[in-house]
Design a protein around this motif. Structure first.
Motif, PDB file in Angstrom:
ATOM      1  N   ILE A 286      35.838 125.914  30.510  1.00  0.00           N
ATOM      2  CA  ILE A 286      34.879 126.543  31.410  1.00  0.00           C
ATOM      3  C   ILE A 286      34.818 125.682  32.658  1.00  0.00           C
ATOM      4  CG2 ILE A 286      32.494 127.264  31.754  1.00  0.00           C
ATOM      5  CD1 ILE A 286      32.273 127.426  28.692  1.00  0.00           C
ATOM      6  N   GLY A 288      33.522 124.208  36.186  1.00  0.00           N
ATOM      7  CA  GLY A 288      32.249 123.924  36.817  1.00  0.00           C
ATOM      8  C   GLY A 288      32.419 123.955  38.318  1.00  0.00           C
ATOM      9  N   TYR A 301      33.461 120.136  34.244  1.00  0.00           N
ATOM     10  CA  TYR A 301      34.134 121.179  33.484  1.00  0.00           C
ATOM     11  C   TYR A 301      33.780 121.024  32.014  1.00  0.00           C
ATOM     12  CZ  TYR A 301      37.306 117.299  32.533  1.00  0.00           C
ATOM     13  OH  TYR A 301      37.815 116.084  32.171  1.00  0.00           O
ATOM     14  N   SER A 302      34.090 122.079  31.269  1.00  0.00           N
ATOM     15  CA  SER A 302      33.865 122.048  29.826  1.00  0.00           C
ATOM     16  C   SER A 302      35.149 122.444  29.132  1.00  0.00           C
ATOM     17  CB  SER A 302      32.746 123.024  29.434  1.00  0.00           C
ATOM     18  OG  SER A 302      31.541 122.633  30.059  1.00  0.00           O
ATOM     19  N   SER A 309      32.910 117.491  24.995  1.00  0.00           N
ATOM     20  CA  SER A 309      33.605 118.615  25.603  1.00  0.00           C
ATOM     21  C   SER A 309      33.123 118.922  27.016  1.00  0.00           C
ATOM     22  CB  SER A 309      33.445 119.855  24.730  1.00  0.00           C
ATOM     23  OG  SER A 309      32.075 120.155  24.579  1.00  0.00           O
ATOM     24  N   ASN A 310      32.015 118.301  27.425  1.00  0.00           N
ATOM     25  CA  ASN A 310      31.480 118.557  28.775  1.00  0.00           C
ATOM     26  C   ASN A 310      31.565 117.276  29.595  1.00  0.00           C
ATOM     27  OD1 ASN A 310      30.347 121.327  28.209  1.00  0.00           O
ATOM     28  ND2 ASN A 310      29.297 120.102  26.659  1.00  0.00           N
ATOM     29  N   GLN A 330      27.039 121.919  29.471  1.00  0.00           N
ATOM     30  CA  GLN A 330      27.812 121.882  30.705  1.00  0.00           C
ATOM     31  C   GLN A 330      27.071 121.124  31.801  1.00  0.00           C
ATOM     32  OE1 GLN A 330      28.771 125.716  32.294  1.00  0.00           O
ATOM     33  NE2 GLN A 330      30.319 124.908  33.691  1.00  0.00           N
ATOM     34  N   LEU A 332      26.410 120.339  35.639  1.00  0.00           N
ATOM     35  CA  LEU A 332      26.523 121.087  36.884  1.00  0.00           C
ATOM     36  C   LEU A 332      26.250 120.172  38.068  1.00  0.00           C
ATOM     37  CD1 LEU A 332      24.578 124.212  35.698  1.00  0.00           C
ATOM     38  CD2 LEU A 332      27.027 124.088  36.131  1.00  0.00           C
ATOM     39  N   ASP A 345      22.134 117.679  34.152  1.00  0.00           N
ATOM     40  CA  ASP A 345      22.727 117.438  32.843  1.00  0.00           C
ATOM     41  C   ASP A 345      21.712 117.839  31.782  1.00  0.00           C
ATOM     42  OD1 ASP A 345      23.878 116.556  30.556  1.00  0.00           O
ATOM     43  OD2 ASP A 345      23.814 114.422  31.058  1.00  0.00           O
ATOM     44  N   SER A 346      21.930 118.977  31.195  1.00  0.00           N
ATOM     45  CA  SER A 346      21.032 119.471  30.140  1.00  0.00           C
ATOM     46  C   SER A 346      19.580 119.436  30.591  1.00  0.00           C
ATOM     47  CB  SER A 346      21.200 118.639  28.868  1.00  0.00           C
ATOM     48  OG  SER A 346      22.535 118.682  28.448  1.00  0.00           O
ATOM     49  N   SER A 373      21.372 125.880  38.236  1.00  0.00           N
ATOM     50  CA  SER A 373      22.362 125.175  39.034  1.00  0.00           C
ATOM     51  C   SER A 373      22.015 125.244  40.506  1.00  0.00           C
ATOM     52  CB  SER A 373      23.744 125.767  38.810  1.00  0.00           C
ATOM     53  OG  SER A 373      23.716 127.134  39.100  1.00  0.00           O
TER      54      SER A 373
END
Lengths: 416, 530
Positions: A286, A288, A301-302, A309-310, A330, A332, A345-346, A373
């Motif tokens: 995914i 970003g 990116y993810s 993974s992120n 993810q 952003l 971040d989260s 975002s």
């Protein structure tokens, strides 16, 4: 014996005199006047201590300062809504309001300079990141009629119009805009249905005129045409280190895509072919954002597999990539100003002021959503402001970000 | 708001008015020296940087991108020419090629001309150009072909090829159409385009850049009008005397319609417009500027530090303004390290309307003192110092109100701006020290008794002013200090005692303490000749 009184009230009139012999020097003369000056405000003829010299910032420059030049141009990193007549202004939504404006970061009012009808709308198909872009004190934003509009804080109007078709596909949306020198570059999407896309980067001058395609276009999946560069998605354009950069998802230089990797490509404006700078191998990722700031190029990116993974990665001007942040969701990127970066971040805002070496976390209340975002930030005076969609404006005073305009969340399709 | 470029260590950085720093990315292979200060010159909304950079570079103030000022030309690589078909060309023609980097229709840089291709002879024909050279330089995205008219020697722009790949072109442009265009400017790369030379000095004046190189330091080269990339090898003036030192030109000063050019022991002026009326004239035989950084123009008057004092260049000529009062500052080794005059730097302080010249104290290897010249009252104050940092550069920077304020750079890499409210240098107190003359009451041979000193100062909310009297002969030692309470505004203090002379030293080193002294009174009576 003679007597008298010495009256000296001209200490600011004669200054230091060293030429005369000690007994010939006139009254009011000084042999030393360290850290003095003559006050310019109601202090004529007197003498006073000079004002102090205040350190502008605690952050030191890269070394001994040897020279300085004054550039009487708009500060490009004031990004700025500060560049629009010393105000900050951000879009709200296309239906209920126009935009919000503040000249002090505290008091906000509706601004009617950009009519509601002129605010950009989500595209019917394809990517819908129709972002406004501030460059040289002017806001450039895509309009629903297909034109690129400009707004200088007072007046708005048509700047130019991107090509209406590309390879037979109709214009859909301007994905993102960046500027360099006297040129604007835009990543433009063309689409006719949900699976047929084309992307191309175009250039035009700041004064408008014809749009010129830069390098190869990207055909997305299922638009098989041998000899044409393909990519599943193109997600972001930035100008950094004298080059244009895009981040794409799966690409092949000549024909159908054979992988799902995340790829960073670059060109020097005027070149004809994109050059691969980095490939992140993954089965499906995914994308970003790609963002250039100061000495660093950032990508978020993810990945479909692996842990973590992120990721948030950076690239130095020397071409070295490294991961600076990992997360469970993810990441952003929000806003880069020089080597300063803000990311979401989260649902926690993180700030780095040292090119990603370390991050400081800021928890906002109420917490912004993980998908909040905010895409832009700006500087007014010496304060940084961030805009988070569905949240509002956050003022970063260097200590703790302060919510200043949360009562006016940005709606979907917002300008910023 | 404007912004600033600074040369700090081995980097070029952008500084905002609030001091936020951003390091610029340099073109590949370009480095920044810590030995030479950067020279900045602005033309066509772009900034050329030289001296400190290993190559001349251009900074775009719009996005802070950088590029080389100059690119290599085709050299001896020229197109192949042949007469072909039927056309409008009859006679003998020559061609040249250049490489360009363009942004839209704007030329960012153009290389020197190639060697001459041709001549090719035609008779009512066209000319086919093949094997047109392409550039291997990154960023080149256009090329230009220039041509003469029949048998001519002037070159005119024939066409611009908007790519770096096409290798053929057919010319069927008549001499008449071609000659409607102006002749091509003399192109060329300036000193500093490679590692063999550099511009020590660079300035923008009359829509051109003017620079003096390291290899031929007596020369002043200039660019074509508004073309910062076009430097003909013949566009230079020689500032005499030639070859008599290794320093050559020492400073440029743009004053009204003139460019002042300094040498160590002469001052010249360049007037007119290239190429027809340009001339250099010597206007002063005597000490010239010793440092570009200590040469400055303030309100139509140029000031510079010479080897024996500070000079002023105005409409009335050249004069040494340090002569009357502070000549010993500049002509003895008592006050300053004169070996470091070449490292001195000057600034204008708009708030106090003073010229401030930074120097090294006697015995010091750092530029750790400065003196100020009040431009309205024409008096000198100083030497000043700060205990907070060692200055390394001086300039002007707008404050948050958009008003110019004096700013200093430090050896540690910090920027300091003069405060409107504080009397501290950052967190360090400003140390005030004022010493009066020896007062002899016009009877230096008579012993006197000095009575109670009274001092009048501006009323402060707190703080004391220390007054140290010295009473006696010219070699007397300082007496015990007296404290003046500055909340009183006026205070009558103790008797000073007997002696032929009396002098006072006023000091204050308290943190963030304002001090303003209006004056003092000192009664005395003569005791007689002793």
């Amino acid at each position: 014996m003679a007597e008298g009184k010495l009256n000296i009230y001209n200490l600011g009139d004669v200054g230091v005199r060293l030429n005369d012999s000690p007994i010939h020097v006139p009254d009011g003369s000084l042999t030393e006047a360290q850290n003095t000056q003559i006050s310019q405000q109601s202090g004529e003829h007197a003498i006073r201590k000079r004002p102090g010299l205040t350190k502008l910032t605690d952050t030191a420059a890269a070394g001994r300062i040897l020279a300085m030049a004054n550039l009487p141009f708009a500060d490009p990193l004031e990004d700025a809504y500060g560049g629009l007549g010393s105000t900050m202004e951000y879009g709200i939504d296309s239906v209920s309001g126009t935009s919000r404006r503040s000249s002090d970061g505290t008091t906000w009012a509706y601004a009617s300079s950009i009519a509601a009808a002129d605010l950009p709308q989500p595209a019917a198909n394809g990517r819908t990141h129709q972002g406004g872009y501030i460059y040289g004190g002017v806001l450039y934003y895509p309009h629903t009629d297909g034109s690129l509009r400009q707004y200088d804080g007072v007046h708005s109007g048509v700047h130019s119009t991107p090509p209406s078709t590309l390879g037979g596909l109709p214009y859909s949306a301007i994905h993102s805009i960046v500027g360099s020198g006297s040129t604007l570059y835009a990543l433009v999407a063309y689409t006719s249905d949900s699976i047929r896309f084309k992307y191309a980067v175009y250039s035009c001058t700041l004064t408008g005129g014809t749009w010129t395609q830069q390098a190869e276009s990207f055909d997305t999946q299922n638009t098989v045409a041998s000899g044409v560069r393909e990519a599943q998605n193109v997600d972001g354009l930035t100008y950094w280190n004298s080059k244009l950069w895009v981040i794409v998802h799966g690409t092949d230089a000549a024909g159908p895509i054979t992988d799902d990797n995340i790829v960073v490509l670059s060109i020097t404006p005027g070149d004809t072919s994109w050059a691969t700078d980095r490939t992140v191998t993954t089965s499906f990722g995914i994308l970003g954002t790609i963002l250039g700031g100061g000495n660093v190029l950032w990508i978020a990116y993810s990945l479909s597999s692996g842990s973590p993974s992120n990721k948030l990665d950076k690239r130095t001007t020397g071409g070295v990539w490294s991961t600076v942040l990992t997360a469970s969701a993810q990441i952003l990127p929000l806003y880069a100003l020089g080597d300063r970066l803000y990311v979401n971040d989260s649902a926690v805002i993180k700030r780095s002021t040292n090119a990603g070496t370390s991050f400081t976390s800021f928890s906002l209340s109420p917490s912004p959503s993980a998908g909040s975002s905010g895409v832009r930030g700006f500087v007014l005076g010496s304060t940084y402001y961030l805009v988070l969609t569905s949240y509002g404006v956050v003022k970063d005073d260097g200590v703790t970000p302060t919510l200043v305009d949360a009562a006016f969340p940005l709606a979907a399709g917002a300008l910023l | 708001m404007p912004f600033y470029l600074i040369h700090a260590g081995t980097a070029l950085q952008k500084a905002s008015v609030n001091g936020t720093l951003t390091t610029l990315s340099l073109p590949s292979g370009v480095t920044v020296s810590t030995s030479y200060p950067a020279r900045f010159a602005t033309l066509n909304r772009e900034v050329v940087v030289a001296n400190a950079t290993s190559r001349n570079i251009v900074v775009s103030p719009i996005d802070l991108s950088t590029r080389l000022l100059s690119i290599d030309g085709p050299g001896a690589s020229v197109p192949s020419l042949s007469a072909t078909g039927t056309g409008v060309l009859t006679g003998e023609y020559r061609y040249k090629v250049t490489f360009l980097i363009m942004s839209g229709s704007t030329v960012l840089t153009e290389s020197p001309f190639s060697s001459v291709a041709g001549p090719v002879t035609t008779a009512s024909q066209q000319v086919s150009l093949t094997s047109i050279p392409t550039s291997g330089t990154s960023g080149v995205n256009a090329r230009r072909i220039y041509r003469t008219t029949n048998g001519g020697t002037d070159y005119f722009l024939l066409t611009t090829i908007s790519d770096n790949s096409t290798t053929s072109y057919t010319d069927n442009t008549s001499d008449y159409d071609l000659a409607l265009l102006p002749t091509a400017d003399d192109l060329g790369n300036p000193p500093g385009s490679d590692a063999t030379d550099r511009f020590r000095l660079l300035v923008s004046w009359k829509d051109r850049l003017w620079g003096s190189p390291a290899v031929n330091p007596d020369r002043v080269y200039y660019s074509e009008n508004r073309k910062l990339w076009a430097w003909s090898a013949t566009n230079f003036l020689t500032v005499k005397p030639v070859g008599e030192d290794q320093i050559g030109v020492t400073a440029f000063m743009v004053r009204r319609d003139d460019l002042l050019v300094g040498k160590k022991r002469a001052l010249w002026m360049i007037r007119g417009t290239p190429p027809d009326t340009i001339q250099d004239i010597q206007i002063y035989e005597g000490p010239g500027p010793v440092s570009q950084e200590a040469a400055i123009v303030i309100q139509n008057v140029a000031y510079y530090l010479g080897e024996d004092g500070v000079y002023e260049v105005s409409g009335t000529g050249v004069s040494r303004i340090s002569d009357e009062a502070v000549h010993p500052w500049f002509t003895t080794d008592t006050y300053f390290n004169r070996k470091l005059f070449s490292a001195a730097f000057a600034r204008w302080n708009p708030a106090s309307n003073t010229l401030e010249i930074h120097l090294a104290a006697a015995g010091s290897s750092s530029i750790d003192r400065w003196v100020s010249y009040d431009l309205r009252r024409k008096i000198w104050l100083g030497p000043h110092k700060t205990d907070a940092f060692t200055p390394s550069m001086a300039g002007l920077m707008e404050n948050g109100l958009g008003i110019l304020a004096t700013v200093l750079g430090s050896t540690a890499g910090n920027l300091y701006r003069e405060s409107a409210t504080s009397f501290n240098d950052d967190a360090t107190a400003v140390a005030l020290s004022i010493t009066t003359k020896n007062f002899g009451m016009n009877t230096p041979d008579i012993q006197k008794f000095y009575g109670e000193l009274s001092v009048i100062t501006r009323v402060q909310s707190g703080g004391t002013l220390t007054i140290t009297p010295t009473v006696g002969g010219l070699d007397a030692s300082a007496g015990s200090a007296i404290s003046h309470d500055m909340t009183l505004g006026r205070e009558r203090l103790r008797r000073l005692g007997a002696g032929r002379f009396a002098k006072l030293q006023f000091t204050n080193s308290a943190s963030n303490q304002d001090v303003e002294i209006y004056g003092f009174e000192l009664p005395y009576h003569e005791l007689g000749r002793r």
